[in-house]
Design an enzyme around this catalytic site. Structure first.
Site, PDB file in Angstrom:
ATOM      1  N   GLU A   7       0.642  -1.093  -0.056  1.00  0.00           N
ATOM      2  CA  GLU A   7       0.081  -0.081  -0.033  1.00  0.00           C
ATOM      3  C   GLU A   7       0.752   1.394   0.143  1.00  0.00           C
ATOM      4  OE1 GLU A   7      -4.483  -0.926   2.080  1.00  0.00           O
ATOM      5  OE2 GLU A   7      -2.890   0.197   3.136  1.00  0.00           O
ATOM      6  N   LYS A  42     -13.881  -0.388  -3.788  1.00  0.00           N
ATOM      7  CA  LYS A  42     -15.169  -0.327  -2.766  1.00  0.00           C
ATOM      8  C   LYS A  42     -16.265   0.649  -3.678  1.00  0.00           C
ATOM      9  CE  LYS A  42     -12.113   0.553   1.178  1.00  0.00           C
ATOM     10  NZ  LYS A  42     -11.613   1.609   1.927  1.00  0.00           N
ATOM     11  N   HIS A  91       8.901 -26.512  -1.570  1.00  0.00           N
ATOM     12  CA  HIS A  91       8.564 -27.812  -2.433  1.00  0.00           C
ATOM     13  C   HIS A  91       7.529 -27.236  -3.179  1.00  0.00           C
ATOM     14  CE1 HIS A  91      10.955 -30.518   0.090  1.00  0.00           C
ATOM     15  NE2 HIS A  91      11.122 -29.439   0.965  1.00  0.00           N
TER      16      HIS A  91
HETATM   17  O1  PA5 Z   1      -3.415   1.113   5.795  1.00  0.00           O
HETATM   18  C1  PA5 Z   1      -4.586   1.455   5.622  1.00  0.00           C
HETATM   19  O2  PA5 Z   1      -4.955   2.794   5.905  1.00  0.00           O
HETATM   20  C2  PA5 Z   1      -5.683   0.479   5.019  1.00  0.00           C
HETATM   21  O3  PA5 Z   1      -5.074  -0.900   4.962  1.00  0.00           O
HETATM   22  C3  PA5 Z   1      -6.872   0.242   6.418  1.00  0.00           C
HETATM   23  O4  PA5 Z   1      -6.004  -0.014   7.634  1.00  0.00           O
HETATM   24  C4  PA5 Z   1      -7.945  -0.659   6.171  1.00  0.00           C
HETATM   25  O5  PA5 Z   1      -8.468  -0.338   4.728  1.00  0.00           O
HETATM   26  C5  PA5 Z   1      -8.995  -0.619   7.207  1.00  0.00           C
HETATM   27  O6  PA5 Z   1      -9.364   0.808   7.466  1.00  0.00           O
HETATM   28  P1  PA5 Z   1     -10.117   1.255   8.711  1.00  0.00           P
HETATM   29  O7  PA5 Z   1      -9.215   0.951   9.629  1.00  0.00           O
HETATM   30  O8  PA5 Z   1     -10.509   2.405   8.255  1.00  0.00           O
HETATM   31  O9  PA5 Z   1     -11.317   0.289   8.644  1.00  0.00           O
END
Ligand code: PA5
Length: 420
Positions: free
Chosen positions: A275, A410, A296
């Site tokens: 990310e 989303k 393996h």
């Molecule tokens: O790193 C990030 O921002 C995302 O992966 C969030 O952690 C994930 O989408 C969960 O989001 P939230 O904590 O708002 O539910």
């Protein structure tokens, strides 16, 4: 402290090339402190091991003690950064107390059903974790488990719900305030994937009986040690090496561990780097493998497939347990040459043999070696990778702290679901 070994990169990148990266790494490191740098609103994690909210920390410890005393199961609800760090710690380290079950990290009815069965007839609590307070997967799971909790405990259910979310905004914050649930804060300047050392990770980790003061202590040692601004800093060396490898066409970083219970380190790293770096058409693709199991399966590809990957191997000498291989009178399996040797010795030879084979095959390895995996070492490891990731993202020229790409699915999902 962990030891970084770059010797298995020999023939691919040289120490001179790594040293020559110093000005770039220095500039990228400085960007973490520069208010004009991209993502500068989300660098609270850099000083978090020292500058955390001490009052809240004490409340986390108190809530964890209560959960340990009144619950046989804690249902931790969250996804991505609101899930992976806690799960990693709870898998890597020995735990005791309530069973911690994770839901809200998929849309699988089967996974929900398994945990519904687990809480049946037990005393249990919920820690719902969402920075935005509105992520679909955890929100749906929370609705299901809150309903069960209220059916079991009536009004007292409110004393068994712990909400970790934004300090002021979001649906979860409003629900927590109106129902009087004990709440913990995801700091504004700490993004999900950098939040394991905030209440996000700390409450479930402490509920598992892990000493979170020690976890923060390990991270704090790392914060002080890895702030060093020269190439003797292992973070700088790692960052320089992985960026040089990327520039040479090594587009995949395979995070490898040698202990099945460490596989969530790979999951946490995939989110952290994926990310943070994968944007603007750029970025090393983070993957993970569990050795020797995957030798393996994936082993063939790593040795012999397309030459676009390198490994970052996290190897731990003392994994907390060892077993000696017994002597056999008939030696029917021809293993007496190993009789009396600990299994860890065989693992070490597999590790050394694999490093050499993969280096020969053109899949070079960065090695991070730890004497043992205890709570302080895990704190250090979390911080080592967070800092490496923040600096690397700036070297790549992206904003390491946003994630615009995760919104696309989303948007489509909400349209298909007919969300008002
Ligand atoms: O790193 C990030 O921002 C995302 O992966 C969030 O952690 C994930 O989408 C969960 O989001 P939230 O904590 O708002 O539910």
């Amino acid at each position: 402290m962990l030891k970084l070994d770059l010797s298995k990169l020999e023939g691919v990148i040289s120490q001179d090339q790594i040293n020559a990266m110093a000005p770039e790494v220095e500039a990228a490191h400085a960007k973490l402190y520069d208010p004009a740098a991209p993502g500068s609103d989300f660098v609270g994690w850099v000083r978090l091991p020292e500058d955390y909210d001490k009052d809240e920390f004490a409340r986390i410890q108190k809530a964890a003690a209560k959960i340990r005393q009144d619950s046989q199961v804690l249902v931790a609800i969250g996804i991505g950064g609101s899930y992976l760090g806690a799960r990693t710690a709870l898998e890597v380290l020995p735990i005791d107390g309530p069973e911690i079950c994770f839901v809200g990290c998929s849309l699988s009815p089967n996974e929900l059903q398994k945990v519904i069965k687990k809480v049946e007839g037990k005393d249990w609590s919920i820690n719902v974790i969402s920075k935005s307070g509105g992520t679909t997967e955890p929100a749906v799971a929370f609705r299901v488990f809150r309903d069960l909790l209220v059916k079991q405990y009536g009004e007292d259910a409110d004393k068994r719900i712990y909400a970790t979310t934004d300090k002021a905004r979001g649906a979860l914050k409003s629900l927590a305030d109106s129902n009087g649930w004990e709440s913990f804060v995801v700091p504004d300047d700490v993004g999900g994937r950098f939040s394991v050392l905030s209440a996000v990770g700390l409450l479930p980790i402490a509920a598992g009986g892990i000493d979170i003061a020690e976890l923060m202590g390990g991270a704090r040692d790392a914060m002080n040690a890895y702030d060093k601004r020269d190439m003797s800093n292992p973070v700088w060396q790692y960052v320089a090496a992985r960026n040089l490898l990327y520039r040479q066409g090594k587009k995949i970083e395979l995070f490898c561990t040698y202990e099945p219970s460490y596989s969530f380190i790979g999951e946490w790293l995939k989110q952290l780097f994926g990310e943070s770096e994968g944007k603007d058409g750029k970025g090393i693709f983070p993957a993970s493998a569990q050795f020797t199991t995957d030798l393996h399966s994936l082993g063939q590809y790593i040795q012999d497939g397309e030459r676009h990957l390198f490994e970052t191997v996290i190897y731990v000498d003392d994994t907390g347990c060892d077993i000696a291989i017994p002597y056999s009178d008939d030696n029917g399996d021809n293993l007496n040459y190993l009789a009396g040797k600990p299994l860890s010795f065989v693992r070490e030879m597999a590790f050394q043999g694999t490093l050499a084979a993969h280096q020969d095959g053109g899949a070079p390895s960065v090695v991070l070696r730890l004497d043992k995996m205890d709570v302080r070492a895990l704190g250090e490891l979390f911080y080592f990778f967070e800092l490496s990731c923040g600096i690397s993202g700036h070297i790549l020229g992206v904003n390491p702290f946003n994630q615009p790409g995760v919104e696309a699915y989303k948007k489509n999902m909400f349209a298909l679901l007919g969300r008002p």
